[in-house]
Design a protein around this motif. Structure first.
Motif, PDB file in Angstrom:
ATOM      1  N   VAL A 363      -5.296 -11.119   7.591  1.00 43.14           N
ATOM      2  CA  VAL A 363      -3.887 -11.407   7.276  1.00 43.14           C
ATOM      3  C   VAL A 363      -3.414 -10.528   6.126  1.00 43.14           C
ATOM      4  O   VAL A 363      -2.297  -9.985   6.142  1.00 43.14           O
ATOM      5  N   PHE A 364      -4.269 -10.345   5.112  1.00 43.53           N
ATOM      6  CA  PHE A 364      -3.922  -9.450   3.991  1.00 43.53           C
ATOM      7  C   PHE A 364      -3.716  -8.025   4.498  1.00 43.53           C
ATOM      8  O   PHE A 364      -2.785  -7.328   4.078  1.00 43.53           O
ATOM      9  N   GLY A 365      -4.587  -7.597   5.411  1.00 50.64           N
ATOM     10  CA  GLY A 365      -4.476  -6.247   5.953  1.00 50.64           C
ATOM     11  C   GLY A 365      -3.197  -6.041   6.736  1.00 50.64           C
ATOM     12  O   GLY A 365      -2.560  -4.980   6.648  1.00 50.64           O
ATOM     13  N   ILE A 366      -2.810  -7.034   7.517  1.00 52.82           N
ATOM     14  CA  ILE A 366      -1.571  -6.936   8.302  1.00 52.82           C
ATOM     15  C   ILE A 366      -0.372  -6.737   7.379  1.00 52.82           C
ATOM     16  O   ILE A 366       0.484  -5.872   7.623  1.00 52.82           O
ATOM     17  N   ILE A 367      -0.320  -7.517   6.308  1.00 54.77           N
ATOM     18  CA  ILE A 367       0.779  -7.372   5.349  1.00 54.77           C
ATOM     19  C   ILE A 367       0.735  -5.997   4.694  1.00 54.77           C
ATOM     20  O   ILE A 367       1.769  -5.341   4.521  1.00 54.77           O
ATOM     21  N   GLY A 368      -0.468  -5.539   4.343  1.00 55.38           N
ATOM     22  CA  GLY A 368      -0.609  -4.240   3.683  1.00 55.38           C
ATOM     23  C   GLY A 368      -0.120  -3.089   4.546  1.00 55.38           C
ATOM     24  O   GLY A 368       0.612  -2.204   4.066  1.00 55.38           O
ATOM     25  N   TYR A 369      -0.501  -3.071   5.810  1.00 54.31           N
ATOM     26  CA  TYR A 369      -0.073  -1.974   6.681  1.00 54.31           C
ATOM     27  C   TYR A 369       1.420  -2.030   6.966  1.00 54.31           C
ATOM     28  O   TYR A 369       2.068  -0.988   7.142  1.00 54.31           O
ATOM     29  N   ILE A 370       1.975  -3.232   7.008  1.00 57.73           N
ATOM     30  CA  ILE A 370       3.435  -3.350   7.177  1.00 57.73           C
ATOM     31  C   ILE A 370       4.142  -2.712   5.981  1.00 57.73           C
ATOM     32  O   ILE A 370       5.138  -1.991   6.142  1.00 57.73           O
ATOM     33  N   LEU A 371       3.635  -2.948   4.759  1.00 58.55           N
ATOM     34  CA  LEU A 371       4.231  -2.346   3.565  1.00 58.55           C
ATOM     35  C   LEU A 371       4.129  -0.821   3.604  1.00 58.55           C
ATOM     36  O   LEU A 371       5.063  -0.117   3.196  1.00 58.55           O
ATOM     37  N   LEU A 372       3.009  -0.283   4.099  1.00 56.53           N
ATOM     38  CA  LEU A 372       2.859   1.174   4.189  1.00 56.53           C
ATOM     39  C   LEU A 372       3.834   1.785   5.188  1.00 56.53           C
ATOM     40  O   LEU A 372       4.239   2.941   5.040  1.00 56.53           O
ATOM     41  N   LEU A 373       4.216   0.990   6.192  1.00 62.00           N
ATOM     42  CA  LEU A 373       5.111   1.505   7.236  1.00 62.00           C
ATOM     43  C   LEU A 373       6.583   1.329   6.895  1.00 62.00           C
ATOM     44  O   LEU A 373       7.438   2.037   7.440  1.00 62.00           O
ATOM     45  N   CYS A 374       6.878   0.390   5.995  1.00 61.20           N
ATOM     46  CA  CYS A 374       8.277   0.108   5.670  1.00 61.20           C
ATOM     47  C   CYS A 374       8.821   1.095   4.632  1.00 61.20           C
ATOM     48  O   CYS A 374       8.068   1.705   3.865  1.00 61.20           O
ATOM     49  N   ASN A 375      10.131   1.201   4.603  1.00 60.28           N
ATOM     50  CA  ASN A 375      10.808   2.067   3.631  1.00 60.28           C
ATOM     51  C   ASN A 375      10.988   1.288   2.324  1.00 60.28           C
ATOM     52  O   ASN A 375      12.033   0.710   2.047  1.00 60.28           O
ATOM     53  N   VAL A 376       9.923   1.283   1.525  1.00 63.87           N
ATOM     54  CA  VAL A 376       9.919   0.544   0.259  1.00 63.87           C
ATOM     55  C   VAL A 376       9.540   1.510  -0.855  1.00 63.87           C
ATOM     56  O   VAL A 376       9.046   2.614  -0.606  1.00 63.87           O
ATOM     57  N   PRO A 377       9.749   1.132  -2.125  1.00 61.44           N
ATOM     58  CA  PRO A 377       9.383   2.015  -3.241  1.00 61.44           C
ATOM     59  C   PRO A 377       7.903   2.390  -3.216  1.00 61.44           C
ATOM     60  O   PRO A 377       7.065   1.662  -2.683  1.00 61.44           O
ATOM     61  N   VAL A 378       7.590   3.519  -3.823  1.00 65.97           N
ATOM     62  CA  VAL A 378       6.220   4.030  -3.832  1.00 65.97           C
ATOM     63  C   VAL A 378       5.247   3.011  -4.433  1.00 65.97           C
ATOM     64  O   VAL A 378       4.124   2.835  -3.926  1.00 65.97           O
ATOM     65  N   GLY A 379       5.657   2.326  -5.486  1.00 65.11           N
ATOM     66  CA  GLY A 379       4.789   1.330  -6.104  1.00 65.11           C
ATOM     67  C   GLY A 379       4.407   0.212  -5.149  1.00 65.11           C
ATOM     68  O   GLY A 379       3.277  -0.281  -5.168  1.00 65.11           O
ATOM     69  N   VAL A 380       5.361  -0.187  -4.317  1.00 66.44           N
ATOM     70  CA  VAL A 380       5.090  -1.245  -3.337  1.00 66.44           C
ATOM     71  C   VAL A 380       4.123  -0.735  -2.268  1.00 66.44           C
ATOM     72  O   VAL A 380       3.217  -1.449  -1.831  1.00 66.44           O
ATOM     73  N   LYS A 381       4.320   0.519  -1.848  1.00 65.11           N
ATOM     74  CA  LYS A 381       3.397   1.108  -0.874  1.00 65.11           C
ATOM     75  C   LYS A 381       1.977   1.166  -1.448  1.00 65.11           C
ATOM     76  O   LYS A 381       0.996   0.861  -0.759  1.00 65.11           O
ATOM     77  N   TYR A 382       1.883   1.564  -2.699  1.00 66.19           N
ATOM     78  CA  TYR A 382       0.570   1.634  -3.343  1.00 66.19           C
ATOM     79  C   TYR A 382      -0.059   0.253  -3.411  1.00 66.19           C
ATOM     80  O   TYR A 382      -1.267   0.084  -3.165  1.00 66.19           O
ATOM     81  N   PHE A 383       0.741  -0.770  -3.700  1.00 63.57           N
ATOM     82  CA  PHE A 383       0.250  -2.152  -3.687  1.00 63.57           C
ATOM     83  C   PHE A 383      -0.255  -2.526  -2.295  1.00 63.57           C
ATOM     84  O   PHE A 383      -1.252  -3.251  -2.151  1.00 63.57           O
ATOM     85  N   GLY A 384       0.407  -2.013  -1.282  1.00 68.56           N
ATOM     86  CA  GLY A 384      -0.005  -2.281   0.089  1.00 68.56           C
ATOM     87  C   GLY A 384      -1.421  -1.792   0.378  1.00 68.56           C
ATOM     88  O   GLY A 384      -2.147  -2.398   1.165  1.00 68.56           O
TER      89      GLY A 384
END
Length: 499
Positions: A363-384
């Motif tokens: 479940v954590f991984g699913i959320i993480g990959y969604i963050l990497l795919l979304c148009n969000v700030p770089v910091g959020v992607k790194y958190f992903g």
């Protein structure tokens, strides 16, 4: 329920003050090849306090060596991700497609050799097999520092795959020679923690070594290969001297501790099985649905593992960081992944649960990959990437333990592990092809799809194991006829499957 051909059920016995798990008890006939037991009803009870001390000592001597050798193995395999961002493709005139092929080609020989090495472990002995393979891949890594063209890279990757294919199933089987079923998830977790440590250590080491760029007129990426290869040579020597072929007679054990090991071995004889090679056990494993369900889960989870561990530096660099920033930013991500897996593994052994914890980690991984795919700030992607790391390391490790503890005796388990890893590690071929160009949308999307598919297969395997357990219970209670073709090992009525 589909079951392969095999022998008749072997009776199970056990006694002593300490409660024996079903797989730990066996008749004298079962373990006569492994242990000298004159009286099958002898007292093999174990003082829990003494056993705790013994486990601590075994961990102290065996675990560091096992972790070191797997660390060096994964380091030599995954450093291709570090040298990629350091200019290696340009220096050997490799295109993006050729470099991706070099990443994938490693797994062609890796998967081909996994099952044979696993089955041959006892025959060749752990010390000879593991240390020899370690020496060969160490030399190959050193020679990788002198590659001049893409052909040389292809050749070294193929040799690395052939040698490293024997290490993980070999170490995993070695752990089953030392520890009980309910003690294994935590120890297997140490292997997967090493994949995280290799990423963190590899990033830190690469960051330091790349500053040697120009020393003796050689590029920094060449020094990465040479120095890491020399490190692996030292580790190979540690394997030879530190991993005895018979853990129960290890040099560091006192006479009373060796007797304790013997008692543990008698209790686990049904799980371990005979020392004699058996084609029957190999055929049983090859027809076992659990093996293929586990292999499919491993395939999906390994897409994450190999894609993430190899291309994390490229993923982070694609966020806009420079080469040196990329190397040290990978370190905390790998650290979180490793620590998460140790935590999940501890609960897995404590609760004797496997699948539910993989489902949760994913479940954590699913959320993480969604963050990497979304148009969000770089910091959020790194958190992903931190969330992805939790699933990346926990999933494959606990899934492997799930198969480990549900397969017996030894040669059935060795074949099962080899087959599962062969199926799962073909994911490395896929990972090399889906991570091609920044921002790696295809790779991250494919990984997200793989982890979702894995969730469904995990549930399917849980349902299958429940059906096997209910059938055994019904037969034991006399509510249905015993029409099973296999009645030995993990198919005995008294063998308790872990979910």
């Amino acid at each position: 329920m589909s079951e392969p051909n095999g022998d008749e059920k072997l009776p199970v016995t056990g006694n002593g003050n300490r409660r024996l798990f079903p797989e730990e008890a066996a008749t004298a006939e079962d373990h006569k090849h492994d242990f000298e037991v004159d009286d099958p009803e002898e007292d093999v009870s174990i003082d829990p306090k003494e056993e705790t001390k013994l486990l601590a000592k075994l961990d102290l001597f065996f675990v560091p060596i096992i972790m070191l050798v797997y660390l060096s193995c994964f380091l030599d395999r995954s450093n291709i991700g570090n040298v990629k961002v350091a200019g290696m493709p340009e220096d050997i005139h490799a295109t993006a497609d050729q470099f991706s092929t070099a990443v994938s080609i490693f797994y062609a020989t890796y998967v081909a050799f996994e099952t044979p090495w696993a089955v041959l472990l006892k025959k060749l002995t752990p010390r000879i097999l593991l240390s020899t393979l370690a020496v060969i891949w160490s030399l190959t890594t050193i020679f990788s520092g002198f590659i001049q063209n893409i052909g040389g890279l292809y050749a070294t990757r193929l040799i690395l795959g052939a040698c490293e294919g024997g290490l993980f199933p070999g170490l995993n089987l070695y752990l089953t020679m030392v520890y009980r079923r309910e003690e294994q998830a935590k120890r297997v977790s140490y292997l997967f923690v090493c994949t995280a440590i290799s990423g963190a250590f590899g990033g830190l080491l690469a960051y330091a070594i790349l500053h040697m760029d120009g020393v003796d007129g050689e590029a920094g990426w060449k020094w990465v290969y040479i120095i890491e290869g020399l490190f692996s040579i030292v580790v190979a020597a540690a394997v030879w001297f530190g991993l005895p072929n018979d853990p129960s007679n290890a040099y560091f054990l006192k006479p009373e501790e060796k007797e304790l090991m013997r008692r543990r071995a008698v209790q686990r004889a049904h799980y371990m099985g005979s020392e004699d090679f058996s084609w029957i056990e190999v055929r049983i494993a090859l027809k076992d649905p659990k093996v293929y369900l586990s292999g499919l889960i491993q395939f999906c989870q390994d897409i994450l593992l190999y894609g993430f561990s190899t291309f994390l530096p490229s993923i982070i660099k694609g966020m806009g960081y420079d080469t040196y920033q990329t190397q040290y930013l990978t370190i905390p991500v790998y650290a979180v992944g490793g620590l998460a897996f140790v935590t999940f593994a501890w609960f897995s052994d404590k609760l004797r649960l496997r699948a539910p914890l993989v489902l949760l980690a994913n479940v954590f991984g699913i959320i993480g990959y969604i963050l990497l795919l979304c148009n969000v700030p770089v910091g959020v992607k790194y958190f992903g990437t931190f969330l992805c790391a939790i699933a990346v390391y926990t999933g494959p490790g606990i899934n492997l333990t799930w198969l480990n503890v549900n397969s017996a005796p030894h040669y059935r388990r060795a074949t099962a592990i080899g087959m599962q890893q062969t199926i799962g590690n073909t994911a490395g071929i896929v990972a090399g092809q889906i991570y091609r160009k920044s921002p790696y949308t295809l790779g991250n999307a494919f990984s997200l799809g793989a982890i979702c598919v894995s969730q469904f297969i995990i549930v399917g395997k849980m349902m299958y194991i429940r059906s096997c357990t209910k059938k055994k219970e019904a037969i034991a209670a006399g509510k249905r006829n015993d029409d099973r073709k296999v009645k030995t090992g993990d198919w005995t009525l008294d063998f308790e499957y872990h979910l």
